[in-house]
Design an enzyme around this catalytic site. Sequence first.
Site, PDB file in Angstrom:
ATOM      1  N   LYS A  56      70.051   9.746  42.651  1.00 43.48           N
ATOM      2  CA  LYS A  56      70.447   9.791  44.058  1.00 43.48           C
ATOM      3  C   LYS A  56      69.235   9.413  44.909  1.00 43.48           C
ATOM      4  O   LYS A  56      68.379  10.228  45.220  1.00 43.48           O
ATOM      5  CB  LYS A  56      70.939  11.203  44.430  1.00 43.48           C
ATOM      6  CG  LYS A  56      71.998  11.246  45.550  1.00 43.48           C
ATOM      7  CD  LYS A  56      71.567  10.637  46.877  1.00 43.48           C
ATOM      8  CE  LYS A  56      70.652  11.555  47.648  1.00 43.48           C
ATOM      9  NZ  LYS A  56      70.317  10.967  49.011  1.00 43.48           N
ATOM     10  N   LEU A  98      67.939   6.349  53.339  1.00 44.62           N
ATOM     11  CA  LEU A  98      67.177   5.481  54.236  1.00 44.62           C
ATOM     12  C   LEU A  98      66.718   4.193  53.569  1.00 44.62           C
ATOM     13  O   LEU A  98      66.361   3.238  54.258  1.00 44.62           O
ATOM     14  CB  LEU A  98      65.966   6.235  54.794  1.00 44.62           C
ATOM     15  CG  LEU A  98      66.269   7.418  55.719  1.00 44.62           C
ATOM     16  CD1 LEU A  98      64.974   8.088  56.156  1.00 44.62           C
ATOM     17  CD2 LEU A  98      67.087   6.978  56.924  1.00 44.62           C
ATOM     18  N   GLY A 103      60.232  14.594  47.514  1.00 43.46           N
ATOM     19  CA  GLY A 103      60.633  14.613  48.916  1.00 43.46           C
ATOM     20  C   GLY A 103      59.869  15.678  49.671  1.00 43.46           C
ATOM     21  O   GLY A 103      58.765  16.070  49.287  1.00 43.46           O
ATOM     22  N   ALA A 110      60.633  21.244  52.619  1.00 41.41           N
ATOM     23  CA  ALA A 110      61.842  21.949  53.070  1.00 41.41           C
ATOM     24  C   ALA A 110      63.038  21.627  52.176  1.00 41.41           C
ATOM     25  O   ALA A 110      63.778  22.532  51.759  1.00 41.41           O
ATOM     26  CB  ALA A 110      62.152  21.576  54.521  1.00 41.41           C
ATOM     27  N   GLY A 136      62.878  20.343  49.111  1.00 41.19           N
ATOM     28  CA  GLY A 136      62.555  20.808  47.767  1.00 41.19           C
ATOM     29  C   GLY A 136      62.859  22.286  47.581  1.00 41.19           C
ATOM     30  O   GLY A 136      63.339  22.713  46.524  1.00 41.19           O
ATOM     31  N   SER A 137      62.600  23.065  48.612  1.00 35.80           N
ATOM     32  CA  SER A 137      62.901  24.489  48.554  1.00 35.80           C
ATOM     33  C   SER A 137      64.401  24.734  48.391  1.00 35.80           C
ATOM     34  O   SER A 137      64.835  25.601  47.625  1.00 35.80           O
ATOM     35  CB  SER A 137      62.383  25.175  49.825  1.00 35.80           C
ATOM     36  OG  SER A 137      62.667  26.549  49.815  1.00 35.80           O
ATOM     37  N   GLU A 143      57.763  17.058  43.402  1.00 36.78           N
ATOM     38  CA  GLU A 143      56.607  16.453  44.079  1.00 36.78           C
ATOM     39  C   GLU A 143      56.935  16.451  45.561  1.00 36.78           C
ATOM     40  O   GLU A 143      57.828  15.747  46.005  1.00 36.78           O
ATOM     41  CB  GLU A 143      56.361  15.039  43.541  1.00 36.78           C
ATOM     42  CG  GLU A 143      54.946  14.543  43.811  1.00 36.78           C
ATOM     43  CD  GLU A 143      54.851  13.668  45.042  1.00 36.78           C
ATOM     44  OE1 GLU A 143      54.826  14.230  46.163  1.00 36.78           O
ATOM     45  OE2 GLU A 143      54.824  12.445  44.882  1.00 36.78           O
ATOM     46  N   CYS A 199      52.950  10.066  50.196  1.00 39.38           N
ATOM     47  CA  CYS A 199      52.894  11.513  49.996  1.00 39.38           C
ATOM     48  C   CYS A 199      51.469  11.993  49.772  1.00 39.38           C
ATOM     49  O   CYS A 199      51.111  13.106  50.148  1.00 39.38           O
ATOM     50  CB  CYS A 199      53.784  11.914  48.819  1.00 39.38           C
ATOM     51  SG  CYS A 199      53.544  10.909  47.342  1.00 39.38           S
ATOM     52  N   GLU A 241      52.233  17.596  57.359  1.00 41.47           N
ATOM     53  CA  GLU A 241      52.351  16.217  56.901  1.00 41.47           C
ATOM     54  C   GLU A 241      53.068  15.373  57.953  1.00 41.47           C
ATOM     55  O   GLU A 241      54.199  15.673  58.331  1.00 41.47           O
ATOM     56  CB  GLU A 241      53.126  16.166  55.575  1.00 41.47           C
ATOM     57  CG  GLU A 241      53.184  14.788  54.965  1.00 41.47           C
ATOM     58  CD  GLU A 241      53.875  14.787  53.615  1.00 41.47           C
ATOM     59  OE1 GLU A 241      53.458  14.005  52.738  1.00 41.47           O
ATOM     60  OE2 GLU A 241      54.837  15.554  53.428  1.00 41.47           O
TER      61      GLU A 241
END
Length: 502
Positions: free
Chosen positions: A185, A189, A238, A241, A243-244, A260, A294, A393
């Site tokens: 997935k 964007l 990604g 937020a 990832g959590s 990551e 990143c 970031e």
Amino acid sequence: MAIPMPTRQLFIDGEWREPILKNRIPIVNPATQDVIGDIPAATKEDVEVAVNAARRAFSRNKGKDWAKAPGSLRAKYLRAIAAKVTERKSHLATLESLDSGKPLDETVWDMEDVAGCFEFYADLAEGLDAKQKAPVSLPMETFKSYVLKQPLGVVGLITPWNYPLLMAVWKVAPSLAAGCTAVLKPSELASVTCLELADICREVGLPPGVLNVLTGYGSEAGAPLAAHPSVDKIAFTGSFATGSKVMTAAAQLVKPVSMELGGKSPLIVFDDVDLDKAAEWALFGCFWTNGQICSATSRLLVHENIASEFIEKLVKWCKNIKISDPLEEGCRLGPVVSEGQYEKILKFISTAKSEGATILHGGSQPEHLKKGFFIEPTIITDVTTSMQIWREEVFGPVLCVKTFSSEDEAIELANDSHYGLGAAVISNDAERCDRVSQAFEAGIVWINCSQPCFTQAPWGGVKRSGFGRELGEWGLDNYLSVKQVTLYTSNDPWGGTNPLAK
């Protein structure tokens, strides 16, 4: 001449399928703000179909068609994919530049890395068979033990937009090499080249269901993929937020994840360096990929003895960076990926100014570009460690600068972050570089450079930058389960030490 965007559907079970709800998402060229095509929008209904296809592919013919097939068979497909990527390199690079805004020179290099990544994991797939049944030394002669490495199963791969195809392949290539089947997935964007990868897989005859590609929004496709009970692992790149949220969904089923999650990486420049060389690395480390990296070394720490002259060089060099349409020859900085990112970055800059920082260079749209999501390379000074711009970031072409007076102070400032993906040091003192590299709280350290990345070397972070490692042999291990097998080799009964024996 306008370059047409291919119209694709979802790729499920080896064929193109229209989304069940028939929705599509417009593709906006970030350099012109024009709609240049669309991609299919998957939902949970499509996720269900794709996961089932991957599950069937994993177990087909009792696994002999893929999961338990010789590594050499999987390697054959990976090499065929690499060859097709190389064959289509120019077209893929152009599509990615149109879709993401990255300069064409960069996307060409990315496509070369994509092919190289498939070739690397083809080699590891072949070598995997020889590593099976690796013996384990035991203290008792009546037992022998060995280890099997087996594919985890069906994996969900959720990938970002800054390296749309390359970072997808960082997950696709090792997962397929390991014998897993996958549902990819990509970010909504920038998904176009991932759909082209699906077309390449179809063309080389990859068995149906081994790789399925679902484009769509994170909430509509990514979330149900992360929570699906038949997905055995999630690999995610990604934001912290998101990832959590992925971890929370996976935790309900105690599903393994690797993450990551970006960073706020420091670059320390000591006062014994060649200023021109150091300035080049400082700008490259932050402004490459339009600043959307990143691991960008976006926190610059400069020794106070050279700060004034060094910052002056940075500003001078920034004025010579060519900002243009990414397809234009010589482009070194293109637009950021979307209007949302554009507004977010400008808000970061505005907040920094309101908090007392100085926008020394850039900070707005270039005067010669009236359309597109372009932001000048931005240098911000007079920054305090409590400012948002120093701690969060930005994911754009924004470099923050602070000075330091001692090695200990530099290390303390560098490590004062929730993140820990990358860190860099530039100095002519080798012993100092070794001390600093060991002191950095980061998963990746660069000495006298910033941002080089090699398929052979591990990639990943600590703290809120995530856990697990991609690339190299570590990337393959991400998708393998370790099984202990122990056998009793004696003909004698187990006997006296058995409390059940008479």
